[in-house]
Write an enzyme that holds these catalytic residues in place. Structure first.
Site, PDB file in Angstrom:
ATOM      1  N   ASP A 121       9.140 -15.302  -4.825  1.00  8.58           N
ATOM      2  CA  ASP A 121       9.745 -15.283  -6.045  1.00  8.58           C
ATOM      3  C   ASP A 121      11.021 -16.015  -5.909  1.00  8.58           C
ATOM      4  OD1 ASP A 121       8.037 -13.559  -7.684  1.00  8.58           O
ATOM      5  OD2 ASP A 121       8.490 -11.909  -6.123  1.00  8.58           O
ATOM      6  N   PHE A 161      12.514  -1.020  -8.135  1.00 10.22           N
ATOM      7  CA  PHE A 161      11.885  -2.118  -7.370  1.00 10.22           C
ATOM      8  C   PHE A 161      10.302  -1.829  -7.968  1.00 10.22           C
ATOM      9  CE2 PHE A 161       9.692  -3.156  -3.266  1.00 10.22           C
ATOM     10  CZ  PHE A 161      10.180  -4.507  -3.279  1.00 10.22           C
ATOM     11  N   HIS A 203      -1.251  -0.443   5.721  1.00  8.52           N
ATOM     12  CA  HIS A 203      -0.127  -1.421   5.849  1.00  8.52           C
ATOM     13  C   HIS A 203       1.142  -0.722   5.346  1.00  8.52           C
ATOM     14  CE1 HIS A 203       2.257  -5.440   6.504  1.00  8.52           C
ATOM     15  NE2 HIS A 203       2.538  -5.178   5.288  1.00  8.52           N
TER      16      HIS A 203
END
Ligand code: FAD
Length: 279
Positions: free
Chosen positions: A100, A207, A257
């Site tokens: 981004d 976030f 992850h």
């Protein structure tokens, strides 16, 4: 059976954070992860720092360390040079992303989407790299629709991705439905859920709005009710995320992850509950 773990870090911006990160990767190395990964700042802003951190982690732990590589705003020549540098350093796996750009910055590079980066890496380096890409069980925030985003994911797989890591989520059904849709479309690569430990409500809410990850209302409400009581937020967060990981693994997820945010303890607490930390 051993659970496949991987842990993600961002490159440290100061000597103090670098020292913290050192403690973190040493603590997490005990869990014998498949790899550690290090993020890559948009537009190449952390290029050298990403590689430096990857090499340090590999040297210090003896485990595989993997650079992320984002393409937005970069030229083919720049990416070619980075790939060559990775090869010179014996790096065999990358996480390939669009990235981004900071708001206000124009994207005048050679790549529009991550699928174009995957295609380029394959054209330039054949099968040399194992390529991971991003997947979005709750759809990427800029996607025209869930279906369009699934198609975008499929393009990355067709371009040559070997595996995927998802954006984080707190609703396991989002992952299982996404997985089913992928299998129906003939996408067979392993799709490892990305796990975000919960430690700070304000930060997480901010976030999550940006990256389009939903915090279910019941979790939001509980976190809000704890106010500044960080200890309660932490304990509740560990509990909720342990439950999520447990459901994912029971349901057949090929690994976990962790977005560690460079801190060991929240991830360790969850892994301890899951009995993944050697005694
Ligand atoms: P893409 O797969 O290119 O998708 C981006 C958008 O474009 C989506 O909305 C998609 O639906 C749409 N799209 C794709 N192809 C087409 C097409 N042909 N036509 C129309 N629309 C299309 N960012 C960083 O800067 N550095 C990092 O290190 C980093 N690491 C990450 C690791 C993981 C595991 C994840 C999940 C994300 C990470 N990100 C990172 C964030 C990521 O860069 C952003 O989410 C970014 O907005 C999208 O990247 P992507 O690779 O998924 O893009």
């Amino acid at each position: 059976m051993k659970t496949n773990l991987s842990f993600e870090f961002f490159p440290p911006r100061s000597a103090k954070i670098a020292a913290q990160l050192r403690d973190t990767y040493h603590a997490l190395a005990r869990l014998d992860p498949v790899y550690f990964s290090v993020t890559y700042g948009a537009g190449g802003s952390t290029r050298d720092k990403t590689l430096e951190t990857v090499l340090e982690i590999r040297r210090e732990t003896g485990l595989e360390a993997v650079p992320h590589l984002s393409c937005i705003g970069s030229s083919q020549e720049e990416i070619r040079r980075i790939l060559a540098q990775y090869r010179e350093n014996g790096i065999r796996r990358i996480v390939a992303l669009r990235g981004d750009l900071p708001s206000g910055m124009r994207a005048d590079g050679d790549f529009r989407y991550a699928s174009e980066l995957v295609k380029f890496v394959r054209a330039e380096t054949g099968d040399y790299f194992h390529i991971e890409v991003a997947a979005y069980p709750e759809a990427h925030p800029q996607a025209a629709s869930y279906k369009a985003d699934l198609r975008a994911f499929q393009r990355k797989v067709e371009a040559g991705a070997d595996g995927a890591i998802t954006q984080y989520f707190y609703n396991p059904d989002a992952y299982f439905y996404f997985l089913e849709d992928c299998r129906r479309e003939g996408i067979e690569i392993p799709i490892v859920p990305g796990i975000m430990p919960i430690t700070n409500y304000q930060q997480l809410a901010r976030f999550s709005d940006l990256c389009g990850a939903e915090i279910p209302r019941w979790i939001r409400k509980q976190l809000e009710s704890f106010g500044d009581d960080l200890e309660s937020i932490r304990a509740f967060g560990v509990d909720v995320v342990t439950g999520l990981c447990d459901k994912l693994l029971q349901g057949g997820a090929p690994g976990l992850h962790f977005y560690t945010l460079n801190r060991a303890e929240p991830t360790l607490a969850i892994c301890r509950n899951l009995d993944l930390v050697p005694r």
